[in-house]
Enzyme design. Structure first.
Site, short mmCIF file in Angstrom:
data_model
loop_
_atom_site.label_atom_id
_atom_site.label_comp_id
_atom_site.label_asym_id
_atom_site.label_seq_id
_atom_site.Cartn_x
_atom_site.Cartn_y
_atom_site.Cartn_z
CG PHE A 162 -1.76 -1.11 1.52
CD1 PHE A 162 -3.05 -1.13 1.02
CD2 PHE A 162 -1.32 -2.19 2.27
CE1 PHE A 162 -3.90 -2.20 1.28
CE2 PHE A 162 -2.15 -3.26 2.54
CZ PHE A 162 -3.44 -3.27 2.03
CG ASP A 163 0.98 5.94 -1.50
OD1 ASP A 163 2.06 6.17 -0.91
OD2 ASP A 163 0.25 6.85 -1.94
N GLY A 164 0.77 5.23 1.34
CA GLY A 164 0.24 5.74 2.60
C GLY A 164 -0.83 6.79 2.43
CG ASP A 276 -2.50 8.78 -4.09
OD1 ASP A 276 -2.61 10.02 -4.07
OD2 ASP A 276 -1.50 8.19 -3.64
#
Length: 304
Positions: A162-164, A276
């Site tokens: 995951f990105d944050g 995103d």
């Protein structure tokens, strides 16, 4: 009593995210829906290639082998196809030996309105509008990007990266960075280091994954997670404290400070990477299955 989906990790995936149906989609775009339906019906027994989401789904379903009387993961096909053309997809699921028993076929209409009734925790689709609608409803959703290098390697562990900001965490800090710059961002994070960040669209999904992980000794967990973020010190402190307050475990964390993500994503061996930003996904989608998480409709980031 009916079958209770509330007690499962429910993944909804479109047929074009599970299988490589880009040629079929081209027929739809160039020749229309009637020719598309005709092709699907005439090629009912033609096995499609694996799509970007295939490996993730296959490895997640393997977790159920450890719980024969209490499934932990439920995968549901949710597609804009109609029931007539669904036969090719369901036959392919059987041939690939995927334990997927439930499906929804909307015949071209908006599929996202059925996500809540099916108790969906994660929605993966190649349709940008369906994914956007799901995010607007507060459901973790991402648009699957084309990926052609899928292998047949079996794995006893699902790897999810995951990105944050704007994925696991809210977009609050990213807005400050994009509107006021790096210095203002770092100052804000330092001032709020002890304050947990708000939930992002994938926060609840991470918590559900953590619940499954807790059923196993740490060294035997069937799901391994990683945070791969552009943040670095000192902005990493707030991330670590937030995860602690959420009481969730991330197995690996990488604070890259602007270093390209794709090599770390590839080294981790992710079954899927959620981000995103196109600038990262353009490179990661060439080396690992990747998916874009859109901003909510009212987000200021949509206009930056």
């Amino acid at each position: 009593m009916g079958y209770d989906l509330n007690k499962k990790l429910v993944i909804a995936i479109s047929s074009r995210a599970l299988f490589n149906l880009e040629d079929e989609n081209k027929i739809f775009e160039e020749k229309g829906i009637d020719e598309y339906y005709k092709y699907q019906i005439e090629n009912e027994d033609l096995l499609p290639k694996k799509g970007t989401g295939f490996r993730l789904v296959k490895n997640l379903l393997r977790i159920n082998d450890d719980f024969p009387n209490d499934k932990q993961v439920e995968v549901i096909i949710m597609s804009r196809n109609n029931s007539a053309t669904s036969l090719r997809i369901t036959k392919s699921i059987e041939k690939y030996k995927l334990d997927i028993q439930r499906s929804a076929w909307s015949g071209g209409s908006d599929i996202s309105k059925y996500l809540i009734p099916f108790k969906v925790d994660l929605f993966l689709s190649a349709n940008e509008q369906d994914v956007q609608d799901a995010i607007n409803e507060g459901i973790a959703a991402a648009r699957i990007l084309p990926y052609d290098e899928l292998d047949d390697e079996n794995s006893n562990q699902v790897k999810i990266a995951f990105d944050g900001d704007a994925v696991l965490f809210s977009e609050e800090s990213e807005i400050i960075y994009k509107t006021q710059g790096l210095e203002a961002f770092l100052k804000y994070e330092k001032q709020n280091a002890l304050n947990a960040m708000k939930n992002g669209p994938f926060a609840q999904l991470l918590k559900l994954i953590s619940n499954i992980q807790e059923k196993y000794p740490q060294e035997q967990t069937p799901i391994r997670t990683a945070l791969i973020t552009a943040r670095n010190s000192p902005a990493h402190e707030r991330v670590i404290r937030t995860l602690s307050q959420w009481n969730v475990r991330l197995d690996e964390a990488f604070f890259l400070g602007g270093v390209d993500k794709y090599e770390v994503v590839r080294a981790f061996g992710a079954d899927i990477f959620f981000d995103d930003q196109d600038v990262h996904l353009e490179s990661t989608s060439k080396v690992t299955p990747s998916a874009k998480v859109p901003y909510k409709k009212e987000s200021i980031l949509n206009n930056i």
